[in-house]
Design a protein around this motif. Structure first.
Motif, PDB file in Angstrom:
ATOM      1  N   TYR A 196       0.835  -1.205   0.000  1.00 49.23           N
ATOM      2  CA  TYR A 196       0.000   0.000   0.000  1.00 49.23           C
ATOM      3  C   TYR A 196       0.871   1.257   0.000  1.00 49.23           C
ATOM      4  O   TYR A 196       0.608   2.208  -0.743  1.00 49.23           O
ATOM      5  CB  TYR A 196      -0.925  -0.035   1.214  1.00 49.23           C
ATOM      6  CG  TYR A 196      -1.808   1.174   1.343  1.00 49.23           C
ATOM      7  CD1 TYR A 196      -2.928   1.331   0.543  1.00 49.23           C
ATOM      8  CD2 TYR A 196      -1.508   2.169   2.277  1.00 49.23           C
ATOM      9  CE1 TYR A 196      -3.736   2.445   0.658  1.00 49.23           C
ATOM     10  CE2 TYR A 196      -2.308   3.286   2.392  1.00 49.23           C
ATOM     11  CZ  TYR A 196      -3.419   3.418   1.587  1.00 49.23           C
ATOM     12  OH  TYR A 196      -4.219   4.526   1.698  1.00 49.23           O
ATOM     13  N   SER A 197       1.916   1.252   0.812  1.00 48.12           N
ATOM     14  CA  SER A 197       2.811   2.402   0.888  1.00 48.12           C
ATOM     15  C   SER A 197       3.499   2.649  -0.451  1.00 48.12           C
ATOM     16  O   SER A 197       3.624   3.798  -0.894  1.00 48.12           O
ATOM     17  CB  SER A 197       3.851   2.164   1.984  1.00 48.12           C
ATOM     18  OG  SER A 197       4.787   3.196   2.011  1.00 48.12           O
ATOM     19  N   ILE A 198       3.939   1.591  -1.114  1.00 47.31           N
ATOM     20  CA  ILE A 198       4.579   1.731  -2.427  1.00 47.31           C
ATOM     21  C   ILE A 198       3.601   2.318  -3.434  1.00 47.31           C
ATOM     22  O   ILE A 198       3.940   3.214  -4.210  1.00 47.31           O
ATOM     23  CB  ILE A 198       5.131   0.368  -2.904  1.00 47.31           C
ATOM     24  CG1 ILE A 198       6.332  -0.024  -2.051  1.00 47.31           C
ATOM     25  CG2 ILE A 198       5.504   0.409  -4.375  1.00 47.31           C
ATOM     26  CD1 ILE A 198       6.796  -1.450  -2.263  1.00 47.31           C
ATOM     27  N   CYS A 199       2.346   1.829  -3.417  1.00 45.23           N
ATOM     28  CA  CYS A 199       1.330   2.352  -4.346  1.00 45.23           C
ATOM     29  C   CYS A 199       1.062   3.832  -4.086  1.00 45.23           C
ATOM     30  O   CYS A 199       0.963   4.623  -5.025  1.00 45.23           O
ATOM     31  CB  CYS A 199       0.038   1.554  -4.227  1.00 45.23           C
ATOM     32  SG  CYS A 199       0.171  -0.118  -4.869  1.00 45.23           S
ATOM     33  N   ILE A 200       0.933   4.205  -2.854  1.00 50.13           N
ATOM     34  CA  ILE A 200       0.670   5.605  -2.504  1.00 50.13           C
ATOM     35  C   ILE A 200       1.826   6.478  -2.973  1.00 50.13           C
ATOM     36  O   ILE A 200       1.625   7.534  -3.599  1.00 50.13           O
ATOM     37  CB  ILE A 200       0.441   5.765  -0.985  1.00 50.13           C
ATOM     38  CG1 ILE A 200      -0.865   5.093  -0.572  1.00 50.13           C
ATOM     39  CG2 ILE A 200       0.450   7.222  -0.571  1.00 50.13           C
ATOM     40  CD1 ILE A 200      -2.103   5.741  -1.133  1.00 50.13           C
ATOM     41  N   HIS A 201       3.054   6.065  -2.670  1.00 51.10           N
ATOM     42  CA  HIS A 201       4.214   6.863  -3.071  1.00 51.10           C
ATOM     43  C   HIS A 201       4.371   6.906  -4.597  1.00 51.10           C
ATOM     44  O   HIS A 201       4.828   7.906  -5.144  1.00 51.10           O
ATOM     45  CB  HIS A 201       5.491   6.324  -2.422  1.00 51.10           C
ATOM     46  CG  HIS A 201       5.559   6.589  -0.956  1.00 51.10           C
ATOM     47  ND1 HIS A 201       5.523   7.851  -0.418  1.00 51.10           N
ATOM     48  CD2 HIS A 201       5.649   5.748   0.100  1.00 51.10           C
ATOM     49  CE1 HIS A 201       5.587   7.776   0.891  1.00 51.10           C
ATOM     50  NE2 HIS A 201       5.659   6.511   1.242  1.00 51.10           N
ATOM     51  N   THR A 202       3.970   5.860  -5.281  1.00 51.74           N
ATOM     52  CA  THR A 202       4.125   5.812  -6.736  1.00 51.74           C
ATOM     53  C   THR A 202       3.095   6.671  -7.455  1.00 51.74           C
ATOM     54  O   THR A 202       3.421   7.404  -8.382  1.00 51.74           O
ATOM     55  CB  THR A 202       4.003   4.356  -7.238  1.00 51.74           C
ATOM     56  OG1 THR A 202       4.993   3.570  -6.568  1.00 51.74           O
ATOM     57  CG2 THR A 202       4.205   4.265  -8.739  1.00 51.74           C
ATOM     58  N   PHE A 203       1.832   6.585  -7.017  1.00 44.16           N
ATOM     59  CA  PHE A 203       0.759   7.268  -7.744  1.00 44.16           C
ATOM     60  C   PHE A 203       0.338   8.596  -7.117  1.00 44.16           C
ATOM     61  O   PHE A 203       0.124   9.569  -7.829  1.00 44.16           O
ATOM     62  CB  PHE A 203      -0.460   6.346  -7.880  1.00 44.16           C
ATOM     63  CG  PHE A 203      -0.157   5.086  -8.622  1.00 44.16           C
ATOM     64  CD1 PHE A 203       0.154   5.118  -9.969  1.00 44.16           C
ATOM     65  CD2 PHE A 203      -0.155   3.867  -7.981  1.00 44.16           C
ATOM     66  CE1 PHE A 203       0.440   3.963 -10.675  1.00 44.16           C
ATOM     67  CE2 PHE A 203       0.138   2.692  -8.670  1.00 44.16           C
ATOM     68  CZ  PHE A 203       0.439   2.737 -10.021  1.00 44.16           C
ATOM     69  N   CYS A 204       0.209   8.656  -5.850  1.00 46.74           N
ATOM     70  CA  CYS A 204      -0.337   9.865  -5.207  1.00 46.74           C
ATOM     71  C   CYS A 204       0.711  10.952  -5.009  1.00 46.74           C
ATOM     72  O   CYS A 204       0.394  12.132  -5.159  1.00 46.74           O
ATOM     73  CB  CYS A 204      -0.982   9.506  -3.878  1.00 46.74           C
ATOM     74  SG  CYS A 204      -2.445   8.465  -4.074  1.00 46.74           S
ATOM     75  N   ASP A 205       1.934  10.595  -4.634  1.00 42.27           N
ATOM     76  CA  ASP A 205       2.957  11.618  -4.398  1.00 42.27           C
ATOM     77  C   ASP A 205       3.192  12.497  -5.636  1.00 42.27           C
ATOM     78  O   ASP A 205       3.180  13.730  -5.507  1.00 42.27           O
ATOM     79  CB  ASP A 205       4.268  10.977  -3.931  1.00 42.27           C
ATOM     80  CG  ASP A 205       4.223  10.579  -2.466  1.00 42.27           C
ATOM     81  OD1 ASP A 205       3.206  10.861  -1.803  1.00 42.27           O
ATOM     82  OD2 ASP A 205       5.218   9.983  -1.983  1.00 42.27           O
ATOM     83  N   PRO A 206       3.375  11.926  -6.821  1.00 35.72           N
ATOM     84  CA  PRO A 206       3.569  12.809  -7.993  1.00 35.72           C
ATOM     85  C   PRO A 206       2.332  13.664  -8.290  1.00 35.72           C
ATOM     86  O   PRO A 206       2.460  14.829  -8.665  1.00 35.72           O
ATOM     87  CB  PRO A 206       3.840  11.841  -9.140  1.00 35.72           C
ATOM     88  CG  PRO A 206       4.264  10.571  -8.502  1.00 35.72           C
ATOM     89  CD  PRO A 206       3.610  10.532  -7.172  1.00 35.72           C
ATOM     90  N   LEU A 207       1.154  13.094  -8.121  1.00 33.87           N
ATOM     91  CA  LEU A 207      -0.085  13.837  -8.364  1.00 33.87           C
ATOM     92  C   LEU A 207      -0.188  15.036  -7.426  1.00 33.87           C
ATOM     93  O   LEU A 207      -0.422  16.158  -7.862  1.00 33.87           O
ATOM     94  CB  LEU A 207      -1.300  12.920  -8.212  1.00 33.87           C
ATOM     95  CG  LEU A 207      -2.661  13.591  -8.309  1.00 33.87           C
ATOM     96  CD1 LEU A 207      -2.909  14.068  -9.743  1.00 33.87           C
ATOM     97  CD2 LEU A 207      -3.740  12.659  -7.850  1.00 33.87           C
ATOM     98  N   PHE A 208       0.005  14.798  -6.142  1.00 32.78           N
ATOM     99  CA  PHE A 208      -0.109  15.888  -5.183  1.00 32.78           C
ATOM    100  C   PHE A 208       1.014  16.902  -5.335  1.00 32.78           C
ATOM    101  O   PHE A 208       0.826  18.093  -5.109  1.00 32.78           O
ATOM    102  CB  PHE A 208      -0.159  15.347  -3.751  1.00 32.78           C
ATOM    103  CG  PHE A 208      -1.416  14.574  -3.461  1.00 32.78           C
ATOM    104  CD1 PHE A 208      -2.654  15.044  -3.876  1.00 32.78           C
ATOM    105  CD2 PHE A 208      -1.376  13.372  -2.773  1.00 32.78           C
ATOM    106  CE1 PHE A 208      -3.820  14.338  -3.605  1.00 32.78           C
ATOM    107  CE2 PHE A 208      -2.515  12.666  -2.499  1.00 32.78           C
ATOM    108  CZ  PHE A 208      -3.749  13.135  -2.920  1.00 32.78           C
ATOM    109  N   GLU A 209       2.185  16.429  -5.718  1.00 39.34           N
ATOM    110  CA  GLU A 209       3.288  17.357  -5.962  1.00 39.34           C
ATOM    111  C   GLU A 209       2.975  18.265  -7.157  1.00 39.34           C
ATOM    112  O   GLU A 209       3.204  19.472  -7.102  1.00 39.34           O
ATOM    113  CB  GLU A 209       4.572  16.567  -6.226  1.00 39.34           C
ATOM    114  CG  GLU A 209       5.810  17.428  -6.259  1.00 39.34           C
ATOM    115  CD  GLU A 209       7.069  16.597  -6.401  1.00 39.34           C
ATOM    116  OE1 GLU A 209       8.017  17.094  -7.045  1.00 39.34           O
ATOM    117  OE2 GLU A 209       7.100  15.461  -5.888  1.00 39.34           O
ATOM    118  N   ALA A 210       2.403  17.716  -8.218  1.00 41.37           N
ATOM    119  CA  ALA A 210       2.029  18.510  -9.399  1.00 41.37           C
ATOM    120  C   ALA A 210       0.931  19.508  -9.043  1.00 41.37           C
ATOM    121  O   ALA A 210       0.987  20.680  -9.443  1.00 41.37           O
ATOM    122  CB  ALA A 210       1.568  17.596 -10.527  1.00 41.37           C
TER     123      ALA A 210
END
Length: 178
Positions: free
Chosen positions: A148-162
């Motif tokens: 779950y942590s890997i998925c969050i960091h992979t998909f959500c982190d770039p989205l929220f950063e953008a």
């Protein structure tokens, strides 16, 4: 270890190993002998109970400390005869005392048996079912949490950063016009 020879009561010759601190059955030094003689093996099922202080952990302080004054009270201006009041007090106190003793004599041992069985079952289930299930769950969920942590960091982190970079260029100013 060096051994000394000694003869037992039947005349057999034995070699006993000698240690500085002695052996656990026959200690050579005084300190260890005193420790072993002071340690009495106590069985937890036959420990002595306090017959004077029967509620050492104060479980029932707020619940069952009910006296006559807590139940029956006459306000000012409405008093019965003094003899009636004293007899009522004595009747209440003695009845409560002896009826509790009677109920304890009749139901105390069966209730102790029931509660003993209940807490034995509860302890058994806790030790052999609940804790192993929780430990198993924690072990299994640890693997899932990593995925779950890997998925969050992979998909959500770039989205929220953008999204953060898009909104970082917006500036607000507040003016007060009169």
């Amino acid at each position: 270890m060096s051994g000394t020879k000694y003869v037992d009561s039947e005349g057999f010759l034995y070699t006993a190993p000698v240690r500085e601190q002695g052996n656990i059955y026959k200690p050579n030094n005084k300190m260890m002998a005193d420790e072993l003689s002071e340690k009495a093996v106590r069985d937890v099922h036959t420990k002595e109970i306090d017959l004077v202080n029967r509620d050492p952990k104060h479980l029932n302080d707020d619940v069952v400390k009910i006296d006559f004054e807590d139940v029956i009270a006459e306000p000012e201006g409405t008093h019965s005869f003094d003899g009636i009041w004293k007899a009522s007090f004595t009747t209440f106190t003695v009845t409560k005392y002896w009826f509790y003793r009677l109920l304890s004599a009749i139901f105390g041992i069966p209730m102790a048996l029931i509660w003993g069985i209940y807490f034995a079952i509860l302890s058994f289930l806790h030790i052999w079912a609940v804790v192993p299930c929780i430990r198993s769950y924690l072990i299994e969920i640890q693997c899932i949490s990593r995925v779950y942590s890997i998925c969050i960091h992979t998909f959500c982190d770039p989205l929220f950063e953008a999204i953060g970079k898009m909104f970082s260029s917006i500036r607000f100013t507040v003016r007060k016009e009169i």
